[in-house]
Enzyme design. Structure first.
Site, mmCIF file in Angstrom:
data_model
loop_
_atom_site.group_PDB
_atom_site.id
_atom_site.type_symbol
_atom_site.label_atom_id
_atom_site.label_comp_id
_atom_site.label_asym_id
_atom_site.label_seq_id
_atom_site.Cartn_x
_atom_site.Cartn_y
_atom_site.Cartn_z
ATOM 1 C CB THR A 141 -2.466 -25.503 -20.448
ATOM 2 O OG1 THR A 141 -3.317 -26.841 -19.796
ATOM 3 C CG2 THR A 141 -1.262 -25.639 -19.391
ATOM 4 C CG ASP A 142 -7.193 -25.776 -17.630
ATOM 5 O OD1 ASP A 142 -6.056 -27.198 -17.987
ATOM 6 O OD2 ASP A 142 -8.419 -26.644 -17.093
ATOM 7 C CD GLU A 143 -2.894 -30.631 -18.246
ATOM 8 O OE1 GLU A 143 -2.086 -30.618 -17.415
ATOM 9 O OE2 GLU A 143 -3.813 -31.297 -18.820
ATOM 10 C CE1 TYR A 167 1.616 -28.627 -22.281
ATOM 11 C CE2 TYR A 167 -0.022 -29.615 -20.844
ATOM 12 C CZ TYR A 167 0.222 -28.689 -21.531
ATOM 13 O OH TYR A 167 -0.032 -27.360 -22.593
ATOM 14 C CE LYS A 171 2.074 -24.384 -22.194
ATOM 15 N NZ LYS A 171 2.571 -23.870 -23.792
HETATM 16 P P1 NAD Z 1 0.536 -29.127 -31.012
HETATM 17 O O1 NAD Z 1 0.806 -30.734 -30.311
HETATM 18 O O2 NAD Z 1 -0.935 -29.952 -31.309
HETATM 19 O O3 NAD Z 1 0.351 -28.452 -31.986
HETATM 20 C C1 NAD Z 1 1.998 -27.831 -31.145
HETATM 21 C C2 NAD Z 1 2.673 -27.459 -32.851
HETATM 22 O O4 NAD Z 1 4.301 -26.861 -31.716
HETATM 23 C C3 NAD Z 1 3.308 -28.439 -33.093
HETATM 24 O O5 NAD Z 1 3.069 -27.656 -34.761
HETATM 25 C C4 NAD Z 1 4.049 -28.394 -33.016
HETATM 26 O O6 NAD Z 1 5.274 -28.760 -34.545
HETATM 27 C C5 NAD Z 1 5.106 -27.328 -33.097
HETATM 28 N N1 NAD Z 1 6.283 -27.270 -32.071
HETATM 29 C C6 NAD Z 1 6.761 -27.892 -31.047
HETATM 30 N N2 NAD Z 1 7.705 -27.409 -30.341
HETATM 31 C C7 NAD Z 1 8.388 -26.361 -31.541
HETATM 32 C C8 NAD Z 1 9.244 -25.489 -31.603
HETATM 33 N N3 NAD Z 1 10.646 -25.755 -30.734
HETATM 34 N N4 NAD Z 1 9.837 -24.855 -32.579
HETATM 35 C C9 NAD Z 1 8.515 -23.992 -33.398
HETATM 36 N N5 NAD Z 1 7.071 -24.887 -33.833
HETATM 37 C C10 NAD Z 1 7.297 -26.496 -32.449
HETATM 38 O O7 NAD Z 1 -0.386 -29.017 -29.484
HETATM 39 P P2 NAD Z 1 -2.044 -27.609 -29.134
HETATM 40 O O8 NAD Z 1 -3.120 -28.958 -28.154
HETATM 41 O O9 NAD Z 1 -2.880 -27.177 -30.799
HETATM 42 O O10 NAD Z 1 -1.616 -26.529 -28.264
HETATM 43 C C11 NAD Z 1 -0.983 -25.773 -28.302
HETATM 44 C C12 NAD Z 1 -0.646 -24.956 -27.272
HETATM 45 O O11 NAD Z 1 -2.097 -24.780 -26.187
HETATM 46 C C13 NAD Z 1 -0.010 -25.191 -26.259
HETATM 47 O O12 NAD Z 1 1.170 -23.864 -25.802
HETATM 48 C C14 NAD Z 1 -0.390 -25.687 -25.793
HETATM 49 O O13 NAD Z 1 -0.014 -26.041 -24.165
HETATM 50 C C15 NAD Z 1 -1.929 -24.530 -24.833
HETATM 51 N N6 NAD Z 1 -3.001 -25.305 -24.983
HETATM 52 C C16 NAD Z 1 -3.093 -26.826 -25.502
HETATM 53 C C17 NAD Z 1 -5.059 -26.842 -24.385
HETATM 54 C C18 NAD Z 1 -4.953 -29.162 -25.776
HETATM 55 O O14 NAD Z 1 -6.675 -28.659 -25.273
HETATM 56 N N7 NAD Z 1 -4.982 -28.414 -26.504
HETATM 57 C C19 NAD Z 1 -5.144 -26.488 -23.913
HETATM 58 C C20 NAD Z 1 -4.747 -24.951 -23.155
HETATM 59 C C21 NAD Z 1 -3.646 -24.826 -23.454
HETATM 60 O O1 DAU Z 2 -6.475 -28.898 -19.755
HETATM 61 C C1 DAU Z 2 -5.136 -28.541 -20.749
HETATM 62 C C2 DAU Z 2 -4.952 -29.472 -21.314
HETATM 63 O O2 DAU Z 2 -5.845 -30.261 -22.492
HETATM 64 C C3 DAU Z 2 -3.772 -29.352 -22.358
HETATM 65 O O3 DAU Z 2 -2.556 -28.212 -21.930
HETATM 66 C C4 DAU Z 2 -2.870 -30.440 -23.374
HETATM 67 O O4 DAU Z 2 -2.042 -29.645 -24.031
HETATM 68 C C5 DAU Z 2 -4.457 -31.622 -23.369
HETATM 69 O O5 DAU Z 2 -3.266 -32.086 -23.773
HETATM 70 C C6 DAU Z 2 -4.744 -31.676 -22.529
HETATM 71 O O6 DAU Z 2 -4.489 -32.776 -21.193
HETATM 72 P P1 DAU Z 2 -5.403 -33.617 -20.846
HETATM 73 O O7 DAU Z 2 -3.841 -34.472 -20.143
HETATM 74 O O8 DAU Z 2 -6.392 -33.506 -20.104
HETATM 75 O O9 DAU Z 2 -6.147 -34.240 -22.382
HETATM 76 P P2 DAU Z 2 -5.706 -36.239 -22.683
HETATM 77 O O10 DAU Z 2 -6.533 -35.990 -24.458
HETATM 78 O O11 DAU Z 2 -4.379 -36.163 -23.308
HETATM 79 O O12 DAU Z 2 -6.641 -36.608 -21.563
HETATM 80 C C7 DAU Z 2 -8.118 -36.071 -21.414
HETATM 81 C C8 DAU Z 2 -8.365 -36.872 -20.090
HETATM 82 O O13 DAU Z 2 -8.792 -38.175 -20.744
HETATM 83 C C9 DAU Z 2 -7.418 -37.117 -19.177
HETATM 84 O O14 DAU Z 2 -7.924 -37.320 -17.834
HETATM 85 C C10 DAU Z 2 -6.758 -38.431 -19.243
HETATM 86 C C11 DAU Z 2 -7.760 -39.024 -19.930
HETATM 87 N N1 DAU Z 2 -7.868 -40.384 -20.980
HETATM 88 C C12 DAU Z 2 -6.448 -39.928 -22.338
HETATM 89 C C13 DAU Z 2 -6.131 -40.806 -23.479
HETATM 90 C C14 DAU Z 2 -5.046 -40.293 -24.167
HETATM 91 C C15 DAU Z 2 -7.308 -41.228 -21.208
HETATM 92 O O15 DAU Z 2 -8.517 -41.744 -20.527
HETATM 93 N N2 DAU Z 2 -7.230 -42.237 -22.255
HETATM 94 C C16 DAU Z 2 -6.691 -41.953 -22.669
HETATM 95 O O16 DAU Z 2 -6.260 -42.734 -24.055
#
Ligand code: NAD
Ligand code: DAU
Length: 364
Positions: A141-143, A167, A171
């Site tokens: 992630t970019d975080e 989180y 990561k």
């Molecule tokens: P998600 O939470 O939707 O899915 C995570 C999946 O991993 C689930 O199916 C869960 O059951 C499985 N899991 C969790 N712990 C496990 C374990 N110990 N063993 C096996 N399976 C396990 O997550 P996502 O949003 O699809 O993110 C996927 C990946 O991409 C993560 O590594 C996250 O850090 C990264 N990422 C997410 C975003 C985003 O915006 N969602 C952006 C950048 C990077």
């Molecule tokens: O940047 C990549 C990341 O993006 C991933 O690594 C994470 O897995 C993914 O969850 C996401 O993180 P964020 O914290 O940016 O996403 P989230 O959807 O939780 O929130 C997006 C923005 O919206 C953030 O600034 C917080 C705000 N927010 C979020 C929620 C859930 C609100 O204002 N209200 C809300 O109820």
């Protein structure tokens, strides 16, 4: 531009393939490379949903394994039994707000889980004679880069790590391990650091699906703080294409930043969702939907701005994001309107308990 190695049939483990991005990636890969063997390894946490993959379950080249990435004997066995050459590692605890409520699960899944996979893959790769085409793609992630000021340049691959939440710290730990396994053992790991994804199969706790679903239920739309935080939104299908390019043509030991070039303030994004919901959904309980917008107490340690400089992946691998936020959000809303059977069961008692624990203290 790098050479494309998409002719080779691969045998790939996709960890976290029942989650949001993982399942989109499984669908992408299965459609594009039907001859490849796909093994999904997922422990089905609250965020994992096997129903998301039900259209693939009967395919000969597909196997779902309900298991934990921390289970070393299971991972060892799968690598050998399935003659795996690639791992696309998505499995993680992924929600910042949950990491604030309970960081332990994040260290376990994200750090210990990644370590277990790396160790198992290293031993297997050594025993296999260190084949050059093996890959370990670590999806991150970019975080990990922390927070940007309004006029800072976007994150590049050389930006120093500065994670601010449990989180992102977990990561970052897993990224360091993946990087170290290349430098120390020459294990062919590649890391991608991506911005915020959105699209189909996104669990309702995250901003975009949460807003869509709360609007459909006439519930308040909680905006953290002043709503001026900025995220760089990427349509999940564009992310999957980027990961496909990285597996086939990326260079081991390298990091690639992936972003949408779509910086939007949270409040502007929520207004856009409200306008599109008014247009696309006929019977909303509250119309205009923007009347539901409610400013709430901020997320502790809330990063102000993320933005990605994706020039490396563009120049080296020829990847560019194709979907604008306006197109992608419209597609996503239509998907949630048409797929209520997918998301309604997710609003379970467990989800309500999480919602209360996370939001009761914010609505003050
Ligand atoms: P998600 O939470 O939707 O899915 C995570 C999946 O991993 C689930 O199916 C869960 O059951 C499985 N899991 C969790 N712990 C496990 C374990 N110990 N063993 C096996 N399976 C396990 O997550 P996502 O949003 O699809 O993110 C996927 C990946 O991409 C993560 O590594 C996250 O850090 C990264 N990422 C997410 C975003 C985003 O915006 N969602 C952006 C950048 C990077
Ligand atoms: O940047 C990549 C990341 O993006 C991933 O690594 C994470 O897995 C993914 O969850 C996401 O993180 P964020 O914290 O940016 O996403 P989230 O959807 O939780 O929130 C997006 C923005 O919206 C953030 O600034 C917080 C705000 N927010 C979020 C929620 C859930 C609100 O204002 N209200 C809300 O109820």
């Amino acid at each position: 531009m790098a050479e494309i190695d998409s002719e080779r049939a691969r045998r790939i483990i996709i960890t976290g393939g029942a989650g949001f991005i993982g399942s989109n990636f499984v669908h992408h890969w299965s459609k594009k490379y039907p001859k490849d063997r796909i093994v999904v390894l997922d422990s089905l946490t609250y965020a994992g949903n096997r129903a998301t993959l039900e259209d693939l379950e009967n395919l000969e080249n597909f196997r779902f394994v309900h298991g934990d990435i921390c289970d070393r004997p299971l991972v060892d066995q799968l690598l050998k039994q399935e003659n795996i050459d690639s791992i696309a590692h998505f499995a993680a605890q992924s929600h910042v707000d949950r990491s604030i409520l309970g960081p332990g699960a994040f260290v376990e899944a994200n750090v210990v889980g990644t370590f277990t996979l790396l160790e198992s893959f290293r031993q297997y790769w050594l025993e296999s004679g260190q084949p050059k085409h093996y890959r370990f793609l670590h999806i991150s992630t970019d975080e990990v880069y922390g927070s940007l000021g309004p006029s800072d340049p976007p994150f590049s691959e050389s930006t120093a790590y500065s994670p601010n939440s449990p989180y992102s710290a977990s990561k970052a730990g897993s990224d360091h391990l993946a990087r170290a396994y290349y430098h120390t053992y020459a294990l062919p790991t590649i890391i991608t650091n991506c911005s915020n994804n959105y699209g189909p199969f996104h669990f309702p706790e995250k901003l975009i699906p949460l807003m869509i679903i709360n609007i459909l239920q006439g519930k308040p739309l909680p905006i953290y703080g002043d709503g001026q935080n900025v995220r760089d939104w990427l349509y999940v299908k564009d992310h999957c294409q980027a990961l496909d390019f990285v597996i086939h043509s990326g260079t081991p030991g390298q990091t690639y930043n992936v972003g949408g070039n779509n910086e939007v303030k949270n409040i502007d994004l929520v207004y856009l969702i409200c306008r599109l919901m008014d247009e696309l959904s006929e019977d909303l309980p509250v119309k205009p939907a923007e009347n539901l917008i409610t400013f709430v107490k901020d997320r502790p340690g809330h990063d102000r701005r993320y933005a990605i400089d994706a020039s490396k992946i563009r120049q080296e691998l020829g990847w560019i994001p194709e979907t604008t936020v306006a197109e992608g959000i419209r597609e996503t809303i239509l998907w949630y309107l048409e797929n209520q059977k997918w998301w309604r069961p997710l609003l379970s008692a467990d989800y309500q308990a999480y919602y209360q624990a996370s939001y009761d203290q914010k609505f003050i």
